[in-house]
Write an enzyme that holds these catalytic residues in place. Structure first.
Site, PDB file in Angstrom:
ATOM      1  N   HIS A  18     -69.206  71.671  45.382  1.00 31.58           N
ATOM      2  CA  HIS A  18     -70.394  71.993  44.587  1.00 31.58           C
ATOM      3  C   HIS A  18     -71.592  71.332  45.264  1.00 31.58           C
ATOM      4  O   HIS A  18     -71.446  70.699  46.329  1.00 31.58           O
ATOM      5  CB  HIS A  18     -70.214  71.526  43.145  1.00 31.58           C
ATOM      6  CG  HIS A  18     -69.749  70.096  43.029  1.00 31.58           C
ATOM      7  ND1 HIS A  18     -70.528  69.030  43.421  1.00 31.58           N
ATOM      8  CD2 HIS A  18     -68.572  69.558  42.612  1.00 31.58           C
ATOM      9  CE1 HIS A  18     -69.888  67.903  43.218  1.00 31.58           C
ATOM     10  NE2 HIS A  18     -68.675  68.196  42.738  1.00 31.58           N
ATOM     11  N   HIS A  21     -71.294  67.714  46.662  1.00 28.96           N
ATOM     12  CA  HIS A  21     -70.671  67.605  47.990  1.00 28.96           C
ATOM     13  C   HIS A  21     -71.656  68.063  49.077  1.00 28.96           C
ATOM     14  O   HIS A  21     -71.761  67.441  50.127  1.00 28.96           O
ATOM     15  CB  HIS A  21     -69.433  68.502  48.084  1.00 28.96           C
ATOM     16  CG  HIS A  21     -68.325  68.169  47.135  1.00 28.96           C
ATOM     17  ND1 HIS A  21     -67.964  68.994  46.104  1.00 28.96           N
ATOM     18  CD2 HIS A  21     -67.479  67.109  47.078  1.00 28.96           C
ATOM     19  CE1 HIS A  21     -66.936  68.464  45.450  1.00 28.96           C
ATOM     20  NE2 HIS A  21     -66.628  67.315  46.015  1.00 28.96           N
ATOM     21  N   GLU A 131     -72.282  58.343  45.005  1.00 27.64           N
ATOM     22  CA  GLU A 131     -72.401  57.310  43.962  1.00 27.64           C
ATOM     23  C   GLU A 131     -71.772  57.768  42.651  1.00 27.64           C
ATOM     24  O   GLU A 131     -71.573  56.985  41.742  1.00 27.64           O
ATOM     25  CB  GLU A 131     -73.878  56.952  43.752  1.00 27.64           C
ATOM     26  CG  GLU A 131     -74.456  56.192  44.929  1.00 27.64           C
ATOM     27  CD  GLU A 131     -75.908  55.804  44.744  1.00 27.64           C
ATOM     28  OE1 GLU A 131     -76.598  56.430  43.907  1.00 27.64           O
ATOM     29  OE2 GLU A 131     -76.362  54.888  45.460  1.00 27.64           O
ATOM     30  N   GLN A 136     -65.193  53.779  43.451  1.00 30.40           N
ATOM     31  CA  GLN A 136     -64.593  54.189  44.725  1.00 30.40           C
ATOM     32  C   GLN A 136     -65.473  53.718  45.888  1.00 30.40           C
ATOM     33  O   GLN A 136     -64.978  53.152  46.869  1.00 30.40           O
ATOM     34  CB  GLN A 136     -64.448  55.708  44.737  1.00 30.40           C
ATOM     35  CG  GLN A 136     -64.141  56.313  46.091  1.00 30.40           C
ATOM     36  CD  GLN A 136     -63.844  57.794  45.955  1.00 30.40           C
ATOM     37  OE1 GLN A 136     -62.787  58.174  45.507  1.00 30.40           O
ATOM     38  NE2 GLN A 136     -64.786  58.637  46.333  1.00 30.40           N
TER      39      GLN A 136
HETATM   40  P1  AMP Z   1     -64.181  64.676  45.433  1.00 28.80           P
HETATM   41  O1  AMP Z   1     -64.069  66.001  46.087  1.00 28.80           O
HETATM   42  O2  AMP Z   1     -64.352  64.717  43.953  1.00 28.80           O
HETATM   43  O3  AMP Z   1     -63.122  63.689  45.887  1.00 28.80           O
HETATM   44  O4  AMP Z   1     -65.547  64.058  45.946  1.00 28.80           O
HETATM   45  C1  AMP Z   1     -65.836  63.966  47.317  1.00 28.80           C
HETATM   46  C2  AMP Z   1     -67.087  63.155  47.498  1.00 28.80           C
HETATM   47  O5  AMP Z   1     -68.165  63.814  46.816  1.00 28.80           O
HETATM   48  C3  AMP Z   1     -66.983  61.756  46.876  1.00 28.80           C
HETATM   49  O6  AMP Z   1     -67.625  60.822  47.744  1.00 28.80           O
HETATM   50  C4  AMP Z   1     -67.724  61.910  45.579  1.00 28.80           C
HETATM   51  O7  AMP Z   1     -68.280  60.707  45.096  1.00 28.80           O
HETATM   52  C5  AMP Z   1     -68.798  62.887  45.955  1.00 28.80           C
HETATM   53  N1  AMP Z   1     -69.345  63.576  44.782  1.00 28.80           N
HETATM   54  C6  AMP Z   1     -68.654  64.208  43.801  1.00 28.80           C
HETATM   55  N2  AMP Z   1     -69.495  64.669  42.848  1.00 28.80           N
HETATM   56  C7  AMP Z   1     -70.740  64.304  43.240  1.00 28.80           C
HETATM   57  C8  AMP Z   1     -72.041  64.479  42.673  1.00 28.80           C
HETATM   58  N3  AMP Z   1     -72.237  65.115  41.522  1.00 28.80           N
HETATM   59  N4  AMP Z   1     -73.090  63.978  43.353  1.00 28.80           N
HETATM   60  C9  AMP Z   1     -72.919  63.323  44.526  1.00 28.80           C
HETATM   61  N5  AMP Z   1     -71.724  63.125  45.113  1.00 28.80           N
HETATM   62  C10 AMP Z   1     -70.645  63.614  44.475  1.00 28.80           C
END
Ligand code: AMP
Length: 253
Positions: A18, A21, A131, A136
């Site tokens: 989304h 990412h 963030e 994490q």
């Molecule tokens: P995930 O695919 O959920 O493991 O997330 C991958 C990376 O995207 C991680 O570093 C998350 O913190 C980051 N991330 C997920 N959602 C958001 C968001 N709404 N805004 C900024 N970074 C995000």
């Protein structure tokens, strides 16, 4: 370390990309022309098989989105590529057992283990972490610092929907009425005090609270008073979908 044309900026993800990412990918691209995005739903960081089974997947869509945001290599490895017969299992220590780690035992150990495997394969100069997953980010930064790993961990700001909901791959599992109820989280965070936040969160019957706390950014422990850089962190469930969010707290609040 001096900058080199071969430096890689790495954005690890679990896919179902989304705008949150994509903003990390854009941030990576501003650092170097070599941007690697991994897409791997890591079974080791799921304590709940149902959550793993229901995790949204859209590889074709992800590739198009990642490329449009500036990714130069998209790596969607298989389980065996990430985890050979023997591999190092890392521990996220005490901080890994609190908050998200308390509700999801082993989650951060599994997260750190996959990040280590991915880092070894990609060998980036920079790695961008959102963030959104503040704990994490804290754990990865601390690990890299203490282990002396020569990778710069760069935080990316939380990207929200126009109504305030933090973007998350899991949001697609929310029904329209859940989606509306989920707005209680960002509303609570904006209230500025823990007491008001709790009151707002408890006013939404569809929301089951896990925790709402102010944490000290240097230790990731509860700060009774907001301190410089402290954040309010909130997690809970709506209709079985786990949601988390956080916001900086102003010291004067
Ligand atoms: P995930 O695919 O959920 O493991 O997330 C991958 C990376 O995207 C991680 O570093 C998350 O913190 C980051 N991330 C997920 N959602 C958001 C968001 N709404 N805004 C900024 N970074 C995000």
């Amino acid at each position: 370390m001096s900058k080199s044309a071969t430096d890689i900026a790495f954005v690890p993800t679990m896919g179902a990309l989304h705008d949150g990412h994509l903003s990390l990918i854009r941030q990576a691209r501003a650092l170097t022309p070599n941007v690697v995005v991994s897409i791997f739903v890591n079974p080791l960081q799921f304590d709940n098989p149902d959550d793993l089974a229901k995790y949204p997947r859209d590889l074709e869509g992800d590739i198009a989105k990642a490329e449009s945001a500036g990714a130069t290599r998209i790596w969607a490895p298989t389980y065996d590529e990430v985890y050979p017969t023997t591999f190092e299992k890392l521990s996220a220590g005490d901080v890994g057992k609190t908050f998200e780690g308390a509700s999801r035992p082993g989650h951060f150990d599994g997260m750190l283990t996959v990040v280590n495997q991915l880092f070894k394969a990609v060998q980036p100069r920079y790695a961008i972490f959102g963030e959104k997953d503040f704990q994490q980010l804290f754990i990865v930064r601390n690990w890299v610092r203490h282990a002396g790993i020569p990778i710069e961990i760069i935080p990316g700001p939380i990207v929200r929907e126009s109504d305030g909901l933090a973007m998350s791959s899991r949001n697609v599992r929310l029904r329209p009425e859940d989606r509306l109820a989920a707005l209680v989280i960002s509303r609570a965070l904006r209230s500025g005090t823990k007491e008001q936040a709790l009151e707002i969160l408890q006013s939404e019957p569809a929301f089951t609270l896990d925790y709402a706390q102010i944490v000290d950014p240097s230790t990731f422990t509860i700060a009774n008073e907001p301190v410089e850089g402290s954040r309010m962190i909130v997690a809970g469930w709506i209709n079985g979908v786990r949601l988390l969010d956080n916001m900086p707290m102003s010291v004067s609040a």
